[in-house]
Write a protein that holds these residues in place. Structure first.
Motif, short mmCIF file in Angstrom:
data_model
loop_
_atom_site.label_atom_id
_atom_site.label_comp_id
_atom_site.label_asym_id
_atom_site.label_seq_id
_atom_site.Cartn_x
_atom_site.Cartn_y
_atom_site.Cartn_z
N ARG A 1 0.81 -1.23 0.00
CA ARG A 1 0.00 0.00 0.00
C ARG A 1 0.84 1.28 0.00
N SER A 2 2.12 1.20 0.47
CA SER A 2 2.92 2.43 0.58
C SER A 2 4.31 2.34 -0.06
N GLY A 3 4.83 1.12 -0.22
CA GLY A 3 6.20 0.97 -0.73
C GLY A 3 7.27 1.07 0.34
N ARG B 1 -2.81 2.24 13.12
CA ARG B 1 -2.02 1.55 12.10
C ARG B 1 -2.06 2.25 10.75
N GLY B 2 -3.06 3.12 10.56
CA GLY B 2 -3.19 3.83 9.28
C GLY B 2 -2.19 4.98 9.11
N THR B 3 -1.50 5.35 10.20
CA THR B 3 -0.52 6.45 10.08
C THR B 3 0.87 6.09 10.61
N VAL C 1 2.78 3.62 10.70
CA VAL C 1 3.70 2.79 9.92
C VAL C 1 4.34 3.58 8.77
N LEU C 2 3.85 4.81 8.56
CA LEU C 2 4.21 5.53 7.33
C LEU C 2 5.37 6.51 7.48
N PHE C 3 5.65 6.97 8.70
CA PHE C 3 6.54 8.13 8.84
C PHE C 3 7.90 7.76 9.44
N GLU D 1 -8.31 10.37 1.19
CA GLU D 1 -8.58 11.73 0.70
C GLU D 1 -7.28 12.43 0.32
N VAL D 2 -6.27 12.31 1.21
CA VAL D 2 -4.98 12.96 0.92
C VAL D 2 -4.39 12.37 -0.35
N PHE D 3 -4.50 11.06 -0.47
CA PHE D 3 -4.00 10.35 -1.66
C PHE D 3 -4.60 10.95 -2.94
N ARG D 4 -5.92 11.11 -2.91
CA ARG D 4 -6.65 11.62 -4.08
C ARG D 4 -6.15 13.03 -4.46
N GLN E 1 8.45 11.88 -0.74
CA GLN E 1 8.43 10.42 -0.62
C GLN E 1 7.38 10.01 0.42
N ALA E 2 6.10 9.99 0.00
CA ALA E 2 5.03 9.62 0.92
C ALA E 2 4.54 8.21 0.64
N ASN E 3 4.43 7.88 -0.65
CA ASN E 3 3.80 6.61 -1.02
C ASN E 3 4.21 6.28 -2.46
N ILE E 4 4.72 5.08 -2.68
CA ILE E 4 5.22 4.71 -4.02
C ILE E 4 4.10 4.80 -5.06
N ARG E 5 2.85 4.55 -4.64
CA ARG E 5 1.75 4.61 -5.62
C ARG E 5 1.48 6.05 -6.05
N ILE E 6 1.63 7.01 -5.13
CA ILE E 6 1.49 8.43 -5.49
C ILE E 6 2.64 8.82 -6.43
O1 UT7 Z 1 3.02 13.39 3.44
C1 UT7 Z 1 1.76 13.97 3.36
C2 UT7 Z 1 0.97 13.31 2.35
N1 UT7 Z 1 0.53 12.01 2.80
C3 UT7 Z 1 0.22 11.12 1.90
O2 UT7 Z 1 0.42 11.38 0.75
C4 UT7 Z 1 -0.41 9.84 2.33
C5 UT7 Z 1 -1.57 9.55 1.41
N2 UT7 Z 1 -2.29 8.32 1.66
C6 UT7 Z 1 -1.74 7.10 1.54
O3 UT7 Z 1 -0.55 6.96 1.30
C7 UT7 Z 1 -2.65 5.92 1.61
O4 UT7 Z 1 -4.00 6.35 1.62
C8 UT7 Z 1 -2.39 5.00 2.83
C9 UT7 Z 1 -1.08 4.25 2.66
C10 UT7 Z 1 -2.36 5.84 4.08
C11 UT7 Z 1 -3.51 3.97 2.96
O5 UT7 Z 1 -3.67 3.24 1.77
P1 UT7 Z 1 -5.14 2.98 1.16
O6 UT7 Z 1 -4.98 2.10 0.03
O7 UT7 Z 1 -5.73 4.34 0.90
O8 UT7 Z 1 -5.85 2.22 2.33
P2 UT7 Z 1 -7.12 2.64 3.22
O9 UT7 Z 1 -6.77 3.75 4.14
O10 UT7 Z 1 -8.29 2.83 2.35
O11 UT7 Z 1 -7.31 1.32 4.04
C12 UT7 Z 1 -7.66 0.12 3.42
C13 UT7 Z 1 -7.78 -0.93 4.48
C14 UT7 Z 1 -8.70 -0.51 5.64
O12 UT7 Z 1 -9.40 -1.63 6.04
P3 UT7 Z 1 -10.95 -1.83 5.63
O13 UT7 Z 1 -11.64 -0.64 6.20
O14 UT7 Z 1 -10.94 -1.86 4.13
O15 UT7 Z 1 -11.30 -3.12 6.28
C15 UT7 Z 1 -7.73 -0.09 6.71
O16 UT7 Z 1 -8.28 -0.27 8.00
O17 UT7 Z 1 -6.49 -1.18 5.07
C16 UT7 Z 1 -6.61 -1.06 6.49
N3 UT7 Z 1 -5.34 -0.58 7.02
C17 UT7 Z 1 -4.34 -1.41 7.36
N4 UT7 Z 1 -4.23 -2.73 7.32
C18 UT7 Z 1 -3.07 -3.27 7.73
C19 UT7 Z 1 -4.95 0.70 7.22
N5 UT7 Z 1 -3.70 0.71 7.71
C20 UT7 Z 1 -3.29 -0.57 7.79
C21 UT7 Z 1 -2.11 -1.20 8.22
N6 UT7 Z 1 -2.03 -2.54 8.16
N7 UT7 Z 1 -1.02 -0.50 8.65
#
Ligand code: UT7
Length: 323
Positions: free
Chosen positions: A38-40, A153-155, A157-159, A217-220, A251-256
């Motif tokens: 999901r992040s790289g 866990r949604g934040t 692991v990323l920083f 949302e931030v991703f979008r 360098q926030a996310n390999i998919r971005i």
């Molecule tokens: O630097 C400032 C700019 N920041 C960014 O650019 C970050 C932008 N956003 C992202 O990089 C991505 O949105 C994330 C990496 C944060 C998340 O990826 P996603 O593909 O958008 O996943 P999501 O938030 O939609 O979550 C999908 C699922 C959820 O489960 P359900 O609701 O589908 O059952 C999350 O609860 O993945 C779950 N999830 C996790 N699962 C395992 C969220 N975090 C984790 C995790 N481990 N660490």
């Protein structure tokens, strides 16, 4: 003759402690597979206890000074881009100034979160073009490990933590796009998006707070706004995607990073990627990536570089420069 802000030196510093994804597997309902896919991100560095943002910034600055063959008092101005300064005041930049032993010039911080380094470069460029400074030390430095919610866990692991520094120097150019130095900048922000990426504390609320993010949302916004700002900055120079040697993205996310490169029409073989090793280091991520790109022999003098970033605010922008 046209004055240009030309890169004279670069350096970085990463804290010794490397934290692999498995560290989170032991603590949270997450997996290495999820984080990588999901992040790289594969690993990140965390500052040691007591190690502060200005400590990291000073180490990076010393490395940049050494590469440039300059000493601290050759610098007229120091700008630190950070959202994680050691103290509410004084600025991290004046702390770096003191630690370096710079006894002249001026120092201040810029806070534009993950876009901070791009905003700092644009301001340093303006100081040089207006004749207020000849040499500016521009640093991106962060200790985001201090503002994580370790249960989210949604934040968390990323920083990661780290610092990168660039020295810009006033040099005469011909006024063409063949000049070395900063050729164009583009800065934007939209405060109506404050609630999708923020820290839920601060001085006025008498707390430090932790980072909150609506990742999707931030991703979008990132995918749409990063390509847009890079196009706008390139358009100011009259150059196109084919002229770009290296995209150096936040360098926030390999998919971005991949989506933005595709929108720009630049292959991934022309993108500097460090997200796997550093995670998201906010304002430090672009100077870290630049420094790694140089030390790996990828970025060479004369290369055309587009750096782009987006972060809380939202604030986003880009810089086109010839190395
Ligand atoms: O630097 C400032 C700019 N920041 C960014 O650019 C970050 C932008 N956003 C992202 O990089 C991505 O949105 C994330 C990496 C944060 C998340 O990826 P996603 O593909 O958008 O996943 P999501 O938030 O939609 O979550 C999908 C699922 C959820 O489960 P359900 O609701 O589908 O059952 C999350 O609860 O993945 C779950 N999830 C996790 N699962 C395992 C969220 N975090 C984790 C995790 N481990 N660490």
């Amino acid at each position: 003759m046209t004055i240009r802000a030309v890169v004279k030196g670069i350096g970085h510093y990463l804290p010794e402690r490397v934290v692999p994804n498995s560290w989170f597997e032991d603590r949270l309902d997450t997996s290495n597979d999820w984080i990588v896919s999901r992040s790289g991100i594969e690993r990140r560095h965390f500052a040691a206890e007591g190690q502060t943002t200005s400590d990291l910034a000073t180490r990076a600055a010393n490395n940049a000074l050494e590469m440039a063959g300059l000493s601290a008092n050759d610098i007229d101005a120091i700008i630190v881009a950070t959202s994680t300064a050691d103290l509410t005041f004084p600025s991290a930049a004046t702390m770096v100034q003191g630690a370096l032993g710079n006894t002249r010039g001026f120092a201040f911080d810029i806070q534009a979160v993950c876009a901070g380094f791009v905003f700092a470069l644009a301001n340093a460029n303006a100081l040089i073009l207006s004749g207020q400074a000849q040499r500016v030390l521009v640093i991106g430095a962060e200790t985001f490990s201090r503002i994580m919610d370790w249960t989210d866990r949604g934040t968390c692991v990323l920083f990661g933590d780290g610092a990168g520094a660039v020295i810009l120097e006033a040099q005469d150019g011909a006024g063409t796009t063949a000049d070395r130095g900063i050729l164009a900048t583009d800065l934007n922000s939209d405060g109506s998006y404050r609630d999708i990426l923020y820290v839920d504390g601060g001085v006025s609320t008498q707390s430090t707070g932790v980072l909150r993010m609506e990742g999707k949302e931030v991703f979008r916004h990132a995918v749409e706004k990063l390509a847009d700002t890079a196009h706008k900055a390139l358009a100011k120079t009259g150059l196109g995607s084919d002229d770009v040697n290296w995209v150096v993205p936040h360098q926030a996310n390999i998919r971005i990073i991949q989506s933005t490169a595709k929108k720009l029409g630049v292959g991934m073989d022309r993108v500097i990627v460090t997200v796997q090793d550093h995670g998201n280091t906010s304002a430090a991520s672009i100077p870290l990536a630049l420094s790694v790109g140089v030390s790996e022999g990828k970025i060479k003098p004369g290369d055309l570089i587009v750096a782009e970033a987006i972060g809380g605010g939202l604030a986003w922008g880009s810089v086109v420069l010839r190395w």
